[in-house]
Design a protein around this motif. Structure first.
Motif, PDB file in Angstrom:
ATOM      1  N   MET B   1       0.854  -1.194   0.000  1.00  0.00           N
ATOM      2  CA  MET B   1       0.000   0.000   0.000  1.00  0.00           C
ATOM      3  C   MET B   1       0.884   1.235   0.000  1.00  0.00           C
ATOM      4  SD  MET B   1      -1.214   0.886   3.860  1.00  0.00           S
ATOM      5  CE  MET B   1      -0.031   1.082   5.185  1.00  0.00           C
ATOM      6  N   ARG B   2       0.247   2.382  -0.091  1.00  0.00           N
ATOM      7  CA  ARG B   2       0.993   3.642  -0.059  1.00  0.00           C
ATOM      8  C   ARG B   2       0.681   4.388   1.242  1.00  0.00           C
ATOM      9  NH1 ARG B   2      -0.394   7.181  -4.039  1.00  0.00           N
ATOM     10  NH2 ARG B   2       1.724   7.970  -4.378  1.00  0.00           N
ATOM     11  N   ALA B   3       1.689   5.028   1.780  1.00  0.00           N
ATOM     12  CA  ALA B   3       1.512   5.749   3.037  1.00  0.00           C
ATOM     13  C   ALA B   3       2.503   6.901   3.111  1.00  0.00           C
ATOM     14  CB  ALA B   3       1.719   4.818   4.237  1.00  0.00           C
ATOM     15  N   THR B   4       2.164   7.871   3.961  1.00  0.00           N
ATOM     16  CA  THR B   4       3.043   9.019   4.152  1.00  0.00           C
ATOM     17  C   THR B   4       4.171   8.644   5.120  1.00  0.00           C
ATOM     18  OG1 THR B   4       1.103  10.430   3.955  1.00  0.00           O
ATOM     19  CG2 THR B   4       3.108  11.454   4.809  1.00  0.00           C
ATOM     20  N   THR B   5       5.374   9.069   4.774  1.00  0.00           N
ATOM     21  CA  THR B   5       6.530   8.863   5.649  1.00  0.00           C
ATOM     22  C   THR B   5       7.253  10.197   5.811  1.00  0.00           C
ATOM     23  OG1 THR B   5       7.843   8.249   3.719  1.00  0.00           O
ATOM     24  CG2 THR B   5       6.884   6.439   5.003  1.00  0.00           C
ATOM     25  N   ILE B   6       7.981  10.288   6.929  1.00  0.00           N
ATOM     26  CA  ILE B   6       8.779  11.494   7.161  1.00  0.00           C
ATOM     27  C   ILE B   6      10.247  11.082   7.211  1.00  0.00           C
ATOM     28  CG2 ILE B   6       8.244  11.301   9.658  1.00  0.00           C
ATOM     29  CD1 ILE B   6       8.676  14.403   9.769  1.00  0.00           C
ATOM     30  N   HIS B   7      11.051  11.754   6.409  1.00  0.00           N
ATOM     31  CA  HIS B   7      12.458  11.360   6.297  1.00  0.00           C
ATOM     32  C   HIS B   7      13.398  12.350   6.961  1.00  0.00           C
ATOM     33  CE1 HIS B   7      12.102   7.792   3.659  1.00  0.00           C
ATOM     34  NE2 HIS B   7      10.904   8.325   3.486  1.00  0.00           N
ATOM     35  N   ALA B   8      12.961  13.574   7.054  1.00  0.00           N
ATOM     36  CA  ALA B   8      13.751  14.635   7.671  1.00  0.00           C
ATOM     37  C   ALA B   8      12.806  15.827   7.802  1.00  0.00           C
ATOM     38  CB  ALA B   8      14.955  14.994   6.789  1.00  0.00           C
ATOM     39  N   PRO B   9      13.205  16.842   8.546  1.00  0.00           N
ATOM     40  CA  PRO B   9      12.336  18.020   8.602  1.00  0.00           C
ATOM     41  C   PRO B   9      11.987  18.505   7.190  1.00  0.00           C
ATOM     42  CG  PRO B   9      14.038  18.211  10.255  1.00  0.00           C
ATOM     43  CD  PRO B   9      14.354  16.973   9.456  1.00  0.00           C
ATOM     44  N   PHE B  10      10.732  18.768   6.970  1.00  0.00           N
ATOM     45  CA  PHE B  10      10.196  19.274   5.711  1.00  0.00           C
ATOM     46  C   PHE B  10      10.297  18.270   4.566  1.00  0.00           C
ATOM     47  CE2 PHE B  10      11.808  22.829   8.253  1.00  0.00           C
ATOM     48  CZ  PHE B  10      10.617  23.492   8.493  1.00  0.00           C
ATOM     49  N   ASP B  11      10.672  17.048   4.862  1.00  0.00           N
ATOM     50  CA  ASP B  11      10.806  16.016   3.816  1.00  0.00           C
ATOM     51  C   ASP B  11       9.764  14.923   4.043  1.00  0.00           C
ATOM     52  OD1 ASP B  11      11.511  14.149   1.945  1.00  0.00           O
ATOM     53  OD2 ASP B  11      13.551  13.814   2.731  1.00  0.00           O
ATOM     54  N   MET B  12       8.547  15.215   3.582  1.00  0.00           N
ATOM     55  CA  MET B  12       7.460  14.260   3.674  1.00  0.00           C
ATOM     56  C   MET B  12       7.355  13.544   2.334  1.00  0.00           C
ATOM     57  SD  MET B  12       6.688  15.386   6.655  1.00  0.00           S
ATOM     58  CE  MET B  12       5.339  14.282   7.030  1.00  0.00           C
ATOM     59  N   ARG B  13       7.153  12.206   2.394  1.00  0.00           N
ATOM     60  CA  ARG B  13       7.030  11.462   1.136  1.00  0.00           C
ATOM     61  C   ARG B  13       5.812  10.547   1.203  1.00  0.00           C
ATOM     62  NH1 ARG B  13      13.358   9.461   0.623  1.00  0.00           N
ATOM     63  NH2 ARG B  13      14.267  11.457   1.285  1.00  0.00           N
ATOM     64  N   VAL B  14       5.351  10.177   0.034  1.00  0.00           N
ATOM     65  CA  VAL B  14       4.292   9.170  -0.040  1.00  0.00           C
ATOM     66  C   VAL B  14       4.892   7.990  -0.785  1.00  0.00           C
ATOM     67  CG1 VAL B  14       1.977   8.640  -0.841  1.00  0.00           C
ATOM     68  CG2 VAL B  14       2.511  10.932  -0.013  1.00  0.00           C
ATOM     69  N   GLU B  15       5.009   6.863  -0.079  1.00  0.00           N
ATOM     70  CA  GLU B  15       5.766   5.753  -0.651  1.00  0.00           C
ATOM     71  C   GLU B  15       5.021   4.438  -0.500  1.00  0.00           C
ATOM     72  OE1 GLU B  15      10.079   6.508   0.506  1.00  0.00           O
ATOM     73  OE2 GLU B  15       9.145   6.236   2.464  1.00  0.00           O
ATOM     74  N   GLU B  16       5.537   3.464  -1.199  1.00  0.00           N
ATOM     75  CA  GLU B  16       5.036   2.094  -1.080  1.00  0.00           C
ATOM     76  C   GLU B  16       5.580   1.490   0.219  1.00  0.00           C
ATOM     77  OE1 GLU B  16       2.440  -0.601  -2.527  1.00  0.00           O
ATOM     78  OE2 GLU B  16       2.958   1.288  -3.549  1.00  0.00           O
ATOM     79  N   VAL B  17       4.683   0.948   1.034  1.00  0.00           N
ATOM     80  CA  VAL B  17       5.076   0.300   2.293  1.00  0.00           C
ATOM     81  C   VAL B  17       4.356  -1.039   2.354  1.00  0.00           C
ATOM     82  CG1 VAL B  17       5.410   2.525   3.475  1.00  0.00           C
ATOM     83  CG2 VAL B  17       3.193   1.339   3.603  1.00  0.00           C
ATOM     84  N   PRO B  18       4.783  -1.934   3.266  1.00  0.00           N
ATOM     85  CA  PRO B  18       4.110  -3.240   3.342  1.00  0.00           C
ATOM     86  C   PRO B  18       2.631  -3.093   3.693  1.00  0.00           C
ATOM     87  CG  PRO B  18       6.174  -3.251   4.592  1.00  0.00           C
ATOM     88  CD  PRO B  18       5.926  -1.836   4.205  1.00  0.00           C
ATOM     89  N   ASP B  19       1.804  -3.928   3.088  1.00  0.00           N
ATOM     90  CA  ASP B  19       0.384  -3.938   3.458  1.00  0.00           C
ATOM     91  C   ASP B  19       0.251  -4.378   4.910  1.00  0.00           C
ATOM     92  OD1 ASP B  19      -0.722  -3.118   1.061  1.00  0.00           O
ATOM     93  OD2 ASP B  19      -0.693  -5.163   0.232  1.00  0.00           O
ATOM     94  N   PRO B  20      -0.601  -3.695   5.678  1.00  0.00           N
ATOM     95  CA  PRO B  20      -0.813  -4.144   7.053  1.00  0.00           C
ATOM     96  C   PRO B  20      -1.601  -5.451   7.077  1.00  0.00           C
ATOM     97  CG  PRO B  20      -2.283  -2.320   6.555  1.00  0.00           C
ATOM     98  CD  PRO B  20      -1.394  -2.500   5.354  1.00  0.00           C
ATOM     99  N   VAL B  21      -1.233  -6.308   7.995  1.00  0.00           N
ATOM    100  CA  VAL B  21      -1.951  -7.573   8.190  1.00  0.00           C
ATOM    101  C   VAL B  21      -2.164  -7.789   9.681  1.00  0.00           C
ATOM    102  CG1 VAL B  21      -1.064  -8.706   6.104  1.00  0.00           C
ATOM    103  CG2 VAL B  21       0.228  -8.857   8.251  1.00  0.00           C
ATOM    104  N   VAL B  22      -3.097  -8.652   9.998  1.00  0.00           N
ATOM    105  CA  VAL B  22      -3.324  -8.999  11.399  1.00  0.00           C
ATOM    106  C   VAL B  22      -2.098  -9.738  11.920  1.00  0.00           C
ATOM    107  CG1 VAL B  22      -4.637 -10.542  12.898  1.00  0.00           C
ATOM    108  CG2 VAL B  22      -5.839  -9.017  11.320  1.00  0.00           C
ATOM    109  N   GLN B  23      -1.484  -9.215  12.970  1.00  0.00           N
ATOM    110  CA  GLN B  23      -0.303  -9.857  13.565  1.00  0.00           C
ATOM    111  C   GLN B  23      -0.647 -10.483  14.907  1.00  0.00           C
ATOM    112  OE1 GLN B  23       2.901  -6.985  13.746  1.00  0.00           O
ATOM    113  NE2 GLN B  23       2.691  -6.419  11.580  1.00  0.00           N
ATOM    114  N   GLU B  24      -1.510  -9.804  15.637  1.00  0.00           N
ATOM    115  CA  GLU B  24      -1.950 -10.292  16.941  1.00  0.00           C
ATOM    116  C   GLU B  24      -3.439 -10.610  16.850  1.00  0.00           C
ATOM    117  OE1 GLU B  24       0.071 -10.629  19.524  1.00  0.00           O
ATOM    118  OE2 GLU B  24       1.820  -9.726  18.531  1.00  0.00           O
ATOM    119  N   PRO B  25      -3.911 -11.544  17.671  1.00  0.00           N
ATOM    120  CA  PRO B  25      -5.325 -11.924  17.576  1.00  0.00           C
ATOM    121  C   PRO B  25      -6.282 -10.786  17.933  1.00  0.00           C
ATOM    122  CG  PRO B  25      -4.225 -13.061  19.412  1.00  0.00           C
ATOM    123  CD  PRO B  25      -3.162 -12.400  18.614  1.00  0.00           C
TER     124      PRO B  25
END
Lengths: 347, 347
Positions: B1-25
């Motif tokens: 999926m795509r999500a917003t990430t912050i890499h440094a001050p004023f450096d916001m990106r929208v990138e491909e990240v792993p799809d969230p899945v159920v990890q805990e019950p």
């Protein structure tokens, strides 16, 4: 008459001053039967609060009405009365709300031009708004008279702190400060139904009174060790309410660190020191409230008086040294050196 | 999926990240329908709060349940839900008391290892304790969906501030801060029955919303002039309650100075700055209380939700710019430059 005056740091004198007389039609002149020395008087004694040479001092007293102004309705000569540590007109919006300490016409005993409690008599402005009548029979009961004197400040201030700390039946309360106010805070917390009361203090004479007043636990450690001890006693969480009765940066920091998340600090120690001791980030993250300030004890006297009279509470053990007027300078020295907890004055 | 990430001050990106899945019950995966940018996200954006490069961001979202863990009882795929800005287990002592922000197993969206709201989907820990179900019909009502999104933070935070300020029917309330939280504080104060609401702010676009939310007066001055203006509006006394929704030393000082004696400051602005801005001596003499902190909005969602659904309150006007996921970096820029009040994100 004779009264205590302060001329310079550590220079307390007992001198002849003009007899108080009714100046305003709302004045009451009270002959002092019992007065005392407050921990907050020591700030002036030590020179940390400025005073003009010759200023009167003492803000806690009870006595017998000697003369009343023409507009005074509630009192007559011969009445036994107690005064709270500020006078107030009893008619303004703040007085009506029970915040007499914010009365625009109110003032502090011993401020320039006013009498102080540590003398033979006091001119009381706004007698009807300020004084509270005591049962005349109390005048012959030495122990009761001493307990009633505590209503002028320390018992009401301890109660204010307990309210600020949000004490409810079942609460766990910690008390920072083993002076007379902190000890009265213990008594007030028990009166409001606290289940567990943790007193911080290392002087056995004081912690014994704390236990007699209702403290269930005593923490003798200081600083971070004290904080750790309180957390250990409270399942790692801290106390629901904390009474802060010292007023230094360190004591405030301790109070914040031993308050449970979502809890309240009731602070009544007059703030002193270079900073606040408050870490707002910690308070923010943990939703710790800060409530208190100068106690409107006039509002609390009626309910506390009833409990003193029926024996529910007895704050008299906070007085551990009695002096006459000539002994007042020595009384300051004893409190400053912590050889006395609170000095009773019998003019 | 795509999500917003912050890499440094004023450096916001929208990138491909792993799809969230159920990890805990107890996990729930939510597909985000609406998210937004918070004033407090700007502290990270500006580098005043440290972040690791690539960390997710965004703590306000609502959406549709996609997958539930085996122990989740309250939700099923297809449910429309809103998330508060912290997750919480819903079972601990603090959660039971309504102080979910102190849940020992709780956490913040966007913290290291967790998803943020400004993305296509989010793994929600402790779904049963964290999420609140919304009526499914709301999904097709664009205006209502936007109003409901405010329950994730700003509306509940404004409500927390109003409670901290002790707002009661008939109160006079002053609000420091014209951001989305301050404006929601106005709305919350009106909802709790405040009679007079004084909003401090000079940007017409914002003060217009304040008036629409219930502000009866607007003070455009700053600093001491603003304090004087509030005092003049309140007969010289100040406001019974003050909502502090900024978090700087200056704003806290203003809040103290415009609070009436015996009143309360409800503070929800994340504390920043070198000092506290609190003059404890002033607060002490005037019995001003300080209450608030990080808002346990999870506790408030049910009652506020009912009022949003029946139209009693509508916080949606605080959103004045809408972007898609690619527009998030521009949304930060707009909020940082104050050309936008609050940015709505439709992934």
């Amino acid at each position: 008459m004779r009264a205590t005056t302060i001329h310079a740091p550590f220079d307390m004198r007992v001198e002849e001053v003009p007899d108080p007389v009714v100046q305003e039609p709302t004045d009451v002149v009270v002959r002092v039967l019992r007065a005392c020395i407050c921990g907050s008087d020591l700030w002036a004694y030590r020179g940390e609060s400025a005073r003009q040479p010759g200023q009167r001092i003492g803000h806690e007293f009870l006595g017998v009405v000697e003369e009343t102004g023409s507009e005074v309705r509630g009192f007559k000569a011969g009445d036994l009365v107690v005064a709270p540590f500020v006078w107030s007109d009893g008619t303004c919006e703040y007085c009506a709300e029970g915040l007499q300490t914010s009365c625009p016409r109110g003032g502090f005993w011993g401020s320039v031009g006013s009498d102080g409690g540590q003398g033979e008599a006091v001119r009381v402005p706004f007698g009807d708004g300020t004084l509270v009548k005591l049962p005349s029979g109390a005048a012959s009961d030495d122990r009761l008279l001493t307990a009633l004197l505590a209503l002028s400040d320390v018992m009401g201030t301890g109660h204010h702190a307990a309210l600020g700390a949000g004490v409810r039946p079942g609460s766990t309360v910690a008390v920072v400060g083993d002076g007379a106010v902190g000890l009265c805070g213990v008594l007030a917390a028990r009166r409001l139904g606290a289940e567990r009361i943790i007193a911080l203090g290392r002087h056995t004479a004081r912690t014994d009174i704390a236990r007699a007043f209702g403290a269930t636990d005593v923490v003798a450690e200081r600083g971070e060790a004290a904080e750790a001890a309180v957390r250990e006693l409270t399942g790692g969480q801290g106390a629901h309410g904390v009474i802060e009765a010292v007023g230094t940066e360190q004591s405030m920091r301790t109070a914040v660190n031993i308050t449970r998340d979502g809890g309240s600090i009731g602070y009544v120690g007059v703030p002193h020191g270079s900073g606040t001791g408050l870490d707002l980030s910690v308070m923010f993250d943990r939703n710790i409230a800060l409530r208190g300030g100068v106690a409107p004890v006039r509002a609390y006297i009626p309910e506390l008086l009833a409990d003193v009279l029926d024996g529910t509470i007895d704050p008299s053990p906070v007085f551990d040294l009695t002096v006459d007027l000539d002994g007042v300078p020595g009384g300051y020295k004893a409190m400053d050196e912590r050889t006395a907890l609170k000095v009773l004055v019998t003019p």
